[in-house]
Design an enzyme around this catalytic site. Sequence first.
Site, PDB file in Angstrom:
ATOM      1  CG  HIS A   9      10.588  31.669  29.259  1.00  0.00           C
ATOM      2  ND1 HIS A   9      10.433  32.994  28.903  1.00  0.00           N
ATOM      3  CD2 HIS A   9      10.655  30.855  28.139  1.00  0.00           C
ATOM      4  CE1 HIS A   9      10.031  32.955  27.529  1.00  0.00           C
ATOM      5  NE2 HIS A   9      10.056  31.857  27.005  1.00  0.00           N
ATOM      6  CD  GLU A  82      10.020  27.548  22.067  1.00  0.00           C
ATOM      7  OE1 GLU A  82       9.852  26.248  21.810  1.00  0.00           O
ATOM      8  OE2 GLU A  82       9.155  28.331  22.423  1.00  0.00           O
TER       9      GLU A  82
END
Length: 207
Positions: A9, A82
Amino acid sequence: MLTLYITRHGETEWNVEKRMQGRLDSNLTDKGKLHAQLLGKRLENTEFAAIITSPSGRTVQTAELIKGDRPIPIVKDTRLMEIHFGSWEGKTHDEIKEMDAHQFDCFWNNPHLYQNSEGESFQDIQDRVIAVLKDIEKTYSSGNVLIVTHAVVIKTMYMVMKQLPLEEFWAPPFIHGTSLTIVELNDGKKRFLLEGDLAHVQQEAHL
Protein backbone atom coordinates in the site's frame (compact mmCIF):
# COMPACT_ATOMS: atom_id res chain seq x y z
CA MET A 1 2.78 -19.24 -16.82
CA LEU A 2 1.43 -17.04 -14.02
CA THR A 3 3.11 -13.73 -13.22
CA LEU A 4 2.53 -12.08 -9.86
CA TYR A 5 2.88 -8.32 -9.53
CA ILE A 6 3.22 -7.64 -5.80
CA THR A 7 3.03 -4.23 -4.17
CA ARG A 8 2.63 -2.64 -0.76
CA HIS A 9 0.00 0.00 0.00
CA GLY A 10 0.99 3.64 -0.38
CA GLU A 11 2.36 5.73 2.47
CA THR A 12 -0.13 6.31 5.31
CA GLU A 13 -0.47 8.86 8.07
CA TRP A 14 0.72 6.29 10.64
CA ASN A 15 3.72 5.40 8.48
CA VAL A 16 4.79 9.02 8.75
CA GLU A 17 4.21 8.99 12.52
CA LYS A 18 6.10 5.66 12.85
CA ARG A 19 3.09 3.90 14.33
CA MET A 20 2.59 0.16 13.99
CA GLN A 21 -0.62 -0.39 12.03
CA GLY A 22 -1.20 -4.13 11.84
CA ARG A 23 -4.95 -4.79 11.72
CA LEU A 24 -5.72 -1.16 12.53
CA ASP A 25 -5.73 1.39 9.75
CA SER A 26 -4.91 4.96 8.82
CA ASN A 27 -5.50 7.02 5.70
CA LEU A 28 -3.15 7.26 2.76
CA THR A 29 -1.18 10.50 2.66
CA ASP A 30 -1.22 12.66 -0.47
CA LYS A 31 2.18 11.16 -1.31
CA GLY A 32 0.79 7.65 -0.83
CA LYS A 33 -2.09 8.39 -3.19
CA LEU A 34 0.23 9.94 -5.79
CA HIS A 35 2.62 6.99 -5.72
CA ALA A 36 -0.28 4.55 -6.17
CA GLN A 37 -1.46 6.57 -9.18
CA LEU A 38 2.08 6.56 -10.60
CA LEU A 39 2.24 2.78 -10.23
CA GLY A 40 -1.11 2.58 -11.99
CA LYS A 41 0.34 4.63 -14.83
CA ARG A 42 3.38 2.36 -14.96
CA LEU A 43 1.15 -0.73 -15.21
CA GLU A 44 -1.55 0.76 -17.46
CA ASN A 45 -0.59 -1.48 -20.40
CA THR A 46 -0.35 -4.66 -18.31
CA GLU A 47 -3.48 -6.80 -18.49
CA PHE A 48 -4.50 -8.24 -15.13
CA ALA A 49 -6.88 -11.14 -14.59
CA ALA A 50 -7.54 -9.77 -11.11
CA ILE A 51 -6.28 -7.56 -8.31
CA ILE A 52 -6.16 -9.46 -5.03
CA THR A 53 -5.91 -7.23 -1.99
CA SER A 54 -5.93 -7.25 1.76
CA PRO A 55 -9.31 -5.88 2.93
CA SER A 56 -7.64 -3.11 4.97
CA GLY A 57 -8.66 0.38 3.88
CA ARG A 58 -5.14 1.44 2.96
CA THR A 59 -4.63 -1.51 0.62
CA VAL A 60 -8.09 -1.35 -0.98
CA GLN A 61 -7.64 2.35 -1.71
CA THR A 62 -4.19 1.68 -3.17
CA ALA A 63 -5.64 -1.10 -5.34
CA GLU A 64 -8.39 1.18 -6.62
CA LEU A 65 -5.93 3.97 -7.44
CA ILE A 66 -3.71 1.54 -9.37
CA LYS A 67 -6.72 0.11 -11.22
CA GLY A 68 -8.11 3.49 -12.19
CA ASP A 69 -11.10 3.11 -14.51
CA ARG A 70 -10.02 -0.26 -15.91
CA PRO A 71 -12.56 -3.10 -15.55
CA ILE A 72 -10.34 -5.34 -13.40
CA PRO A 73 -12.03 -7.33 -10.63
CA ILE A 74 -10.78 -6.56 -7.11
CA VAL A 75 -10.83 -9.57 -4.79
CA LYS A 76 -10.40 -9.03 -1.03
CA ASP A 77 -8.66 -11.83 0.89
CA THR A 78 -8.26 -11.64 4.68
CA ARG A 79 -5.17 -13.86 4.48
CA LEU A 80 -3.33 -10.90 2.96
CA MET A 81 -3.93 -8.70 6.02
CA GLU A 82 -0.93 -7.36 7.90
CA ILE A 83 0.49 -9.21 10.90
CA HIS A 84 -1.63 -8.74 14.03
CA PHE A 85 0.45 -6.85 16.62
CA GLY A 86 -1.94 -7.00 19.57
CA SER A 87 -1.45 -4.09 21.98
CA TRP A 88 1.36 -2.66 19.83
CA GLU A 89 -1.12 -1.52 17.18
CA GLY A 90 -1.57 2.23 16.97
CA LYS A 91 1.51 2.79 19.14
CA THR A 92 4.65 4.60 18.01
CA HIS A 93 7.97 2.79 17.87
CA ASP A 94 9.14 4.69 20.95
CA GLU A 95 6.00 3.72 22.87
CA ILE A 96 6.48 0.06 21.98
CA LYS A 97 10.12 0.18 23.09
CA GLU A 98 8.89 1.35 26.49
CA MET A 99 6.31 -1.45 26.59
CA ASP A 100 8.63 -4.27 25.55
CA ALA A 101 12.08 -3.26 24.36
CA HIS A 102 13.28 -6.86 24.07
CA GLN A 103 10.49 -8.10 21.79
CA PHE A 104 10.62 -4.90 19.72
CA ASP A 105 14.32 -5.57 19.15
CA CYS A 106 13.58 -9.20 18.31
CA PHE A 107 10.94 -8.18 15.77
CA TRP A 108 13.41 -6.08 13.79
CA ASN A 109 16.77 -7.73 14.50
CA ASN A 110 16.11 -11.34 15.55
CA PRO A 111 12.77 -12.29 13.98
CA HIS A 112 13.28 -15.99 14.76
CA LEU A 113 13.08 -15.05 18.47
CA TYR A 114 10.04 -12.74 18.18
CA GLN A 115 7.01 -13.65 20.29
CA ASN A 116 3.79 -11.73 20.85
CA SER A 117 1.22 -13.49 23.02
CA GLU A 118 -1.48 -10.98 22.00
CA GLY A 119 -0.91 -11.15 18.27
CA GLU A 120 0.54 -13.30 15.50
CA SER A 121 3.92 -14.93 15.09
CA PHE A 122 5.93 -14.96 11.88
CA GLN A 123 4.93 -18.62 11.53
CA ASP A 124 1.25 -17.60 11.59
CA ILE A 125 1.88 -15.23 8.68
CA GLN A 126 3.86 -17.86 6.81
CA ASP A 127 1.00 -20.36 7.11
CA ARG A 128 -1.55 -18.00 5.58
CA VAL A 129 0.82 -16.73 2.90
CA ILE A 130 1.54 -20.31 1.75
CA ALA A 131 -2.21 -21.00 1.65
CA VAL A 132 -3.13 -17.88 -0.30
CA LEU A 133 -0.31 -18.37 -2.84
CA LYS A 134 -1.45 -21.95 -3.45
CA ASP A 135 -5.02 -20.78 -4.00
CA ILE A 136 -3.94 -18.03 -6.39
CA GLU A 137 -1.93 -20.55 -8.45
CA LYS A 138 -4.95 -22.88 -8.58
CA THR A 139 -7.37 -20.11 -9.58
CA TYR A 140 -5.15 -18.32 -12.11
CA SER A 141 -3.05 -20.83 -14.03
CA SER A 142 -1.69 -18.17 -16.39
CA GLY A 143 -1.69 -14.43 -17.05
CA ASN A 144 -0.99 -11.59 -14.63
CA VAL A 145 -2.32 -11.05 -11.12
CA LEU A 146 -1.69 -7.96 -8.99
CA ILE A 147 -1.40 -8.47 -5.22
CA VAL A 148 -1.77 -5.42 -2.96
CA THR A 149 -0.79 -6.13 0.63
CA HIS A 150 1.52 -5.15 3.50
CA ALA A 151 5.24 -5.11 4.26
CA VAL A 152 5.39 -8.14 6.57
CA VAL A 153 3.20 -10.18 4.22
CA ILE A 154 5.42 -9.31 1.23
CA LYS A 155 8.60 -10.15 3.14
CA THR A 156 6.97 -13.46 4.09
CA MET A 157 6.28 -14.11 0.40
CA TYR A 158 9.98 -13.54 -0.28
CA MET A 159 10.90 -15.94 2.53
CA VAL A 160 8.52 -18.64 1.27
CA MET A 161 9.30 -18.34 -2.44
CA LYS A 162 13.08 -18.05 -1.94
CA GLN A 163 13.09 -20.67 0.84
CA LEU A 164 14.96 -18.35 3.20
CA PRO A 165 15.41 -18.96 6.94
CA LEU A 166 13.47 -16.70 9.30
CA GLU A 167 16.75 -15.14 10.45
CA GLU A 168 17.00 -13.48 7.01
CA PHE A 169 13.45 -12.13 7.07
CA TRP A 170 14.50 -8.46 6.89
CA ALA A 171 17.24 -8.96 4.29
CA PRO A 172 17.09 -6.49 1.38
CA PRO A 173 15.15 -5.24 -0.43
CA PHE A 174 13.26 -2.92 1.88
CA ILE A 175 9.59 -2.90 0.91
CA HIS A 176 8.65 0.76 0.47
CA GLY A 177 5.11 1.90 -0.19
CA THR A 178 4.00 1.00 -3.78
CA SER A 179 7.33 -0.71 -4.51
CA LEU A 180 6.92 -3.37 -7.19
CA THR A 181 8.04 -6.98 -7.10
CA ILE A 182 7.40 -9.26 -10.09
CA VAL A 183 7.60 -13.05 -9.84
CA GLU A 184 7.08 -15.64 -12.57
CA LEU A 185 5.56 -18.95 -11.49
CA ASN A 186 6.11 -21.77 -13.98
CA ASP A 187 5.83 -25.51 -13.24
CA GLY A 188 6.61 -25.01 -9.57
CA LYS A 189 9.60 -22.78 -10.30
CA LYS A 190 9.66 -19.18 -9.10
CA ARG A 191 11.73 -16.53 -10.82
CA PHE A 192 12.03 -12.97 -9.49
CA LEU A 193 12.11 -10.46 -12.33
CA LEU A 194 11.97 -7.34 -10.13
CA GLU A 195 12.36 -6.78 -6.39
CA GLY A 196 11.06 -3.80 -4.42
CA ASP A 197 11.38 -1.49 -7.42
CA LEU A 198 10.43 2.19 -7.23
CA ALA A 199 11.17 3.35 -10.78
CA HIS A 200 7.72 4.97 -11.09
CA VAL A 201 8.38 7.12 -7.99
CA GLN A 202 11.98 7.95 -8.91
CA GLN A 203 10.99 8.96 -12.43
CA GLU A 204 8.44 11.43 -11.06
CA ALA A 205 11.04 12.86 -8.66
CA HIS A 206 13.30 13.75 -11.60
CA LEU A 207 10.66 15.47 -13.72
